[in-house]
Design a protein around this motif. Structure first.
Motif, PDB file in Angstrom:
ATOM      1  N   TYR A  46       0.844  -1.195   0.000  1.00  0.00           N
ATOM      2  CA  TYR A  46       0.000   0.000   0.000  1.00  0.00           C
ATOM      3  C   TYR A  46       0.882   1.249   0.000  1.00  0.00           C
ATOM      4  N   TRP A  47       1.971   1.203   0.761  1.00  0.00           N
ATOM      5  CA  TRP A  47       2.808   2.390   0.941  1.00  0.00           C
ATOM      6  C   TRP A  47       3.896   2.527  -0.111  1.00  0.00           C
ATOM      7  N   ASN A  48       4.470   1.405  -0.535  1.00  0.00           N
ATOM      8  CA  ASN A  48       5.640   1.467  -1.435  1.00  0.00           C
ATOM      9  C   ASN A  48       5.208   1.528  -2.898  1.00  0.00           C
ATOM     10  N   ARG A  49       4.734   2.718  -3.299  1.00  0.00           N
ATOM     11  CA  ARG A  49       4.225   2.874  -4.670  1.00  0.00           C
ATOM     12  C   ARG A  49       5.219   3.584  -5.558  1.00  0.00           C
ATOM     13  N   TYR A  50       6.463   3.562  -5.192  1.00  0.00           N
ATOM     14  CA  TYR A  50       7.467   4.302  -5.967  1.00  0.00           C
ATOM     15  C   TYR A  50       7.626   3.687  -7.360  1.00  0.00           C
ATOM     16  N   SER A 144       8.167  -1.479   7.631  1.00  0.00           N
ATOM     17  CA  SER A 144       6.989  -0.616   7.554  1.00  0.00           C
ATOM     18  C   SER A 144       7.205   0.775   8.143  1.00  0.00           C
ATOM     19  N   VAL A 145       8.352   0.997   8.771  1.00  0.00           N
ATOM     20  CA  VAL A 145       8.624   2.341   9.304  1.00  0.00           C
ATOM     21  C   VAL A 145       9.765   2.951   8.492  1.00  0.00           C
ATOM     22  N   PRO A 146       9.457   3.889   7.591  1.00  0.00           N
ATOM     23  CA  PRO A 146      10.515   4.454   6.750  1.00  0.00           C
ATOM     24  C   PRO A 146      11.606   5.128   7.574  1.00  0.00           C
ATOM     25  N   ASN A 147      12.829   4.958   7.116  1.00  0.00           N
ATOM     26  CA  ASN A 147      13.975   5.619   7.751  1.00  0.00           C
ATOM     27  C   ASN A 147      14.283   6.894   6.963  1.00  0.00           C
ATOM     28  N   THR A 148      14.032   8.022   7.589  1.00  0.00           N
ATOM     29  CA  THR A 148      14.381   9.297   6.959  1.00  0.00           C
ATOM     30  C   THR A 148      15.634   9.822   7.646  1.00  0.00           C
ATOM     31  N   THR A 164      10.552   6.753  -0.763  1.00  0.00           N
ATOM     32  CA  THR A 164      10.044   5.602  -1.530  1.00  0.00           C
ATOM     33  C   THR A 164       9.061   4.770  -0.706  1.00  0.00           C
ATOM     34  N   GLY A 165       9.266   4.736   0.617  1.00  0.00           N
ATOM     35  CA  GLY A 165       8.430   3.900   1.483  1.00  0.00           C
ATOM     36  C   GLY A 165       7.097   4.533   1.861  1.00  0.00           C
ATOM     37  N   SER A 166       6.826   5.745   1.436  1.00  0.00           N
ATOM     38  CA  SER A 166       5.492   6.349   1.657  1.00  0.00           C
ATOM     39  C   SER A 166       5.196   7.271   0.479  1.00  0.00           C
ATOM     40  N   TRP A 167       5.122   6.658  -0.668  1.00  0.00           N
ATOM     41  CA  TRP A 167       5.016   7.377  -1.949  1.00  0.00           C
ATOM     42  C   TRP A 167       3.599   7.927  -2.144  1.00  0.00           C
ATOM     43  N   PRO A 168       3.440   9.136  -2.730  1.00  0.00           N
ATOM     44  CA  PRO A 168       2.089   9.682  -2.930  1.00  0.00           C
ATOM     45  C   PRO A 168       1.244   8.784  -3.838  1.00  0.00           C
ATOM     46  N   HIS A 169      -0.031   8.640  -3.471  1.00  0.00           N
ATOM     47  CA  HIS A 169      -0.902   7.728  -4.221  1.00  0.00           C
ATOM     48  C   HIS A 169      -1.183   8.213  -5.634  1.00  0.00           C
ATOM     49  N   GLU A 170      -1.134   9.514  -5.808  1.00  0.00           N
ATOM     50  CA  GLU A 170      -1.426  10.045  -7.142  1.00  0.00           C
ATOM     51  C   GLU A 170      -0.192   9.956  -8.040  1.00  0.00           C
ATOM     52  N   GLY A 171       0.926   9.449  -7.503  1.00  0.00           N
ATOM     53  CA  GLY A 171       2.144   9.347  -8.304  1.00  0.00           C
ATOM     54  C   GLY A 171       2.867  10.687  -8.381  1.00  0.00           C
ATOM     55  N   TYR A 381      14.124  10.312  -1.070  1.00  0.00           N
ATOM     56  CA  TYR A 381      14.820   9.447  -0.123  1.00  0.00           C
ATOM     57  C   TYR A 381      14.483   8.006  -0.469  1.00  0.00           C
ATOM     58  N   ALA A 382      15.509   7.231  -0.802  1.00  0.00           N
ATOM     59  CA  ALA A 382      15.319   5.780  -0.953  1.00  0.00           C
ATOM     60  C   ALA A 382      16.167   5.142   0.142  1.00  0.00           C
TER      61      ALA A 382
END
Ligand code: NA7
Length: 540
Positions: A46-50, A144-148, A164-171, A381-382
Motif C-alpha cells: 500500500y505504501w511502497n508505490r514508488y 513498515s517504518v521508513p527511515n528518513t 520511496t516507502g510512503s510514496w504519494p498515491h497520485e504518483g 529518499y530511498a
C-alpha cells in the motif's frame, strides 16, 4: 470521553499477515477487529508505490496458498509482479473473504498496554475509541517504518521531498524536472532506472554500492501459469520445506540458471572465471557452492562481479564508483534489478560516490557534499526502513508490571521463536525478530506464523486457558540458537553493515535479528514444540 470496545483479539495491521490472521480467527467465532493506519489493505504494498516497485520473489510463489480456489482463479501477469498488481491482489483477497468489514482503517495505534488485573491488552489510538482484547496480534510488518535520515537543512529545501516507502498515491510526474535521489538499496535500484527515463536529470547519491543481480523479469505465458496451477500442491510443499520459502518457480528466463550450484569457485582458474563472466555476465557467480560460506571464495566472486560491472558501465570512473568493495556478496538482502547499471550510461544520470566525500547538508536548492554542491528540483529518499523492530517499538508496548518493550529490547530484540516475548502474555508477533521473516519469502513465513497462532488459540480454547506466555528460559535458549546459526555466515561478518543487523539506524543495537536456519527447519522446530505440549510456553 474514550469508549472501550471489547474484543477477543485485536490484530494490528492489514497487510498480508493481518488479513490472513483475521480470516482464520473468524473461523473460531472470535470477536476480532483489525486496526490499520492506511485507508485500505496491502501493508507494505500500500505504501511502497514508488516507480519501479516490484517483488523480488516469483509471483506464483509470492501469493497465498491457503485457498486453492484463490490460487487457481488469480492470474499473475509477470514472473515477478509489480506493486500495482500485488496491491490489486490484496484488494481481491479482501473482497473475496469480505475482510474490510472487520478492519478499522485510518487508525493509528498509539499505545498497547497490558492490564495485569483484567489480563487483557488495552490499545489506544488516534481515533475516538480505545480497544480491549484478550489477544493482541502484531501484524505490523518488518519493513513498515521508513527511515528518513537526519540531514541538516532538509527543512529549507524549496522543492518537494518524497520517500520511496510512503510514496504519494497520485504518483509523481518527474517530466522536465531535475531530481536527486539518496540511497541505492533495493528501492533505489528499482526506482533509479524508471525515474531516469522521465526526469530531465537524475543525480544519484550513493553511500554504499550494492551487489544487484539482473531480474530477468518476463510476462508469464498461459501455459506456464497453467502448469504451475496444476502443480501447486507440490510447489507449496517444496516451498514450506525449503531454506528461504522459494523454489525458483519462474526463474530461468533470459539466461538465469535454475540449476543447483555444484562447483567450487576456488577450483577455477583466472581464465575460466574470465570466460564465465564473458559468457554469462553477472549470472556467472550463481553457479558456485562456496561463495556463501568461504570468504576467499566470496572475494573471487566479488572480483567477477566487478569485472562484469566494468563491462556494462561505459565510463570507467562511474563504473569504479558503482563497484561494491570491502564487504561480501550475500551479507545484505539480495537486490535484483532491471537495467540498473545500464542507466548510468545515460547522459542525464550522474553518480555521486559519497565514499569520496559525504553529504554535508541539504540546501534550499540541492545537496552540499564534501565534493561540491549538486542542484535539483525534487529530492527522493530511498533510504530504507527501521527494519523488524521499528513498528513494534513505535507503539509504546507495555507488558506485565508496566515493563516497556523499549526497555526489554534495550540491547536488541528478544523473543521466543519470533512469536512471543517473555513478559508480554497473549501478545503475538507475526514474523517477529528471531524468525526467518525477512530472510524468506514473506508469504510462506506469514502463513506459517498465522497458522501456528491460530492452532495455539484453538488449543487454548479447547483447554480453557486464557493466557499464554513464553518462558524466560525458552526465550534465552532460542536467542542463543539464533545467534549460533548466524555465526560464521556472511550475514554477521564485521565488514557487513546491513539492516538485518540494525546497522542502518544510528544508535540501534547491532544484533542479527532474523533466523538463518531456514523456513523448513524452523517449521519443524515450531511443530515439535507444539507436539511437546507447547514446550517453553506457560499457560494459565
Ligand atoms: P535499504 O536496503 O536499507 O537501502 C537504503 C539505502 O539508503 C542504502 O543505500 C543506504 O546506504 C542509503 N542511506 C541510508 N541513509 C543514508 C544517508 N544518511 N546518507 C546516504 N545514504 C543513506 O532500503 P530499501 O528501501 O532500498 O530496501 C529495503 C528492503 O525493501 C529491501 O531489502 C527489500 O527487501 C525490500 P548504506 O547501504 O546504509 O550505506
Amino acid at each position: 470521553m474514550i469508549s472501550k470496545n471489547q474484543y477477543d483479539a485485536i490484530i494490528v495491521g492489514a497487510g498480508f499477515s493481518g488479513m490472513y490472521m483475521l480470516h482464520r480467527l473468524r473461523s473460531l467465532n472470535l470477536k476480532v477487529r483489525v486496526i490499520e493506519k492506511a485507508e485500505d489493505v496491502g501493508g507494505t504494498w500500500y505504501w511502497n508505490r514508488y516507480p519501479g516497485a516490484r517483488c523480488d520473489v516469483p509471483s506464483m510463489e509470492y501469493s497465498y496458498s491457503f485457498s486453492d480456489q484463490l490460487q487457481q482463479d488469480w492470474d499473475w501477469t509477470e514472473v515477478m509482479a509489480a506493486q500495482p498488481e500485488i496491491l490489486t491482489y490484496a484488494g481481491e483477497v479482501a473482497d473475496r473473504f469480505d475482510l474490510r468489514s472487520d478492519i478499522q482503517f485510518e487508525t493509528n495505534v498509539l499505545s498497547v498496554v497490558y492490564n495485569d488485573e483484567s489480563r487483557s491488552w488495552i490499545l489506544e489510538t488516534d481515533g475516538p475509541e480505545a480497544f480491549e482484547a484478550t489477544y493482541c496480534i502484531m501484524a505490523t510488518g518488518c519493513l513498515s517504518v521508513p527511515n528518513t535520515p537526519d540531514i541538516s537543512g532538509a527543512a529549507n529545501f524549496k522543492g518537494d521531498i518524497y520517500h520511496t516507502g510512503s510514496w504519494p498515491h497520485e504518483g509523481v510526474d518527474f517530466t522536465g524536472l531535475t531530481v536527486g535521489i539518496i540511497g541505492t538499496g533495493s528501492s533505489g535500484t528499482q526506482s533509479i532506472p524508471v525515474i531516469a527515463q522521465e526526469a530531465k536529470h537524475l543525480t544519484v547519491f550513493q553511500r554504499t554500492p550494492n551487489y544487484t543481480m539482473p531480474a530477468h523479469n518476463q510476462p508469464l505465458s498461459d501455459s506456464f501459469r497453467n502448469d504451475a496451477k496444476a502443480n501447486y500442491a507440490d510447489i507449496r510443499k517444496q516451498q514450506r520445506e525449503s531454506m528461504v520459502g522459494i523454489i525458483g518457480y519462474g526463474y530461468g528466463f533470459g539466461g538465469a540458471t535454475t540449476e543447483e550450484p555444484t562447483e567450487s569457485i576456488l577450483d577455477t582458474s583466472r581464465e575460466e572465471r574470465d570466460h564465465l563472466v564473458e559468457t554469462l555476465g553477472f549470472d556467472s557467480i550463481q553457479r558456485f557452492i562456496d561463495i556463501g560460506v568461504d570468504m576467499g571464495a566470496n572475494e573471487l566472486a566479488c572480483d567477477m562481479y566487478r569485472s562484469q560491472l566494468g563491462k556494462v558501465v561505459k565510463d570507467q570512473e562511474t563504473a569504479q564508483g558503482l563497484m561494491p568493495q570491502n564487504y561480501p556478496i550475500g551479507c545484505k538482502r539480495p537486490v535484483i534489478d532491471t537495467q540498473y547499471f545500464e542507466t548510468f550510461n545515460r547522459d542525464n544520470v550522474t553518480l555521486v560516490d559519497l565514499r569520496k566525500g559525504g553529504i554535508e547538508q541539504i540546501t534550499t536548492s540541492g545537496i552540499k557534499t564534501e565534493q561540491g554542491q549538486f542542484e535539483f528540483d525534487v529530492l527522493v529518499y530511498a533510504t530504507g526502513f527501521d527494519a523488524m523492530t521499528g513498528a513494534l517499538l513505535a507503539m509504546n508496548i507495555q507488558g506485565k508490571d508496566g515493563i516497556k518493550l523499549s526497555d526489554t529490547w534495550d540491547a536488541g530484540p528478544r523473543s521466543y521463536l519470533g512469536l512471543q516475548v517473555h513478559g508480554y502474555p497473549n501478545l503475538f508477533t507475526i514474523t517477529g525478530p528471531g524468525s526467518p521473516s525477512v530472510l524468506s519469502n514473506m508469504m510462506v513465513s506469514i502463513e506459517q506464523h498465522v497458522d501456528w497462532i491460530f492452532d495455539c488459540i484453538s488449543y487454548m480454547k479447547d483447554n480453557n486457558y486464557d493466557l499464554i506466555e513464553a518462558s524466560g528460559k525458552a526465550e534465552a535458549d532460542w536467542i542463543t540458537h539464533v545467534n549460533e546459526v548466524a555465526e560464521g555466515t556472511m550475514f554477521t561478518v564485521s565488514s557487513c553493515h546491513s539492516w538485518y543487523l540494525g546497522a542502518n539506524i544510528p544508535g540501534k543495537p547491532r544484533i542479527f535479528m532474523p533466523y538463518v536456519g531456514g523456513v523448513g527447519l524452523y517449521r519443524e522446530k515450531c511443530d515439535a514444540i507444539v507436539k511437546n505440549d507447547y514446550e517453553g510456553f506457560n499457560f494459565a
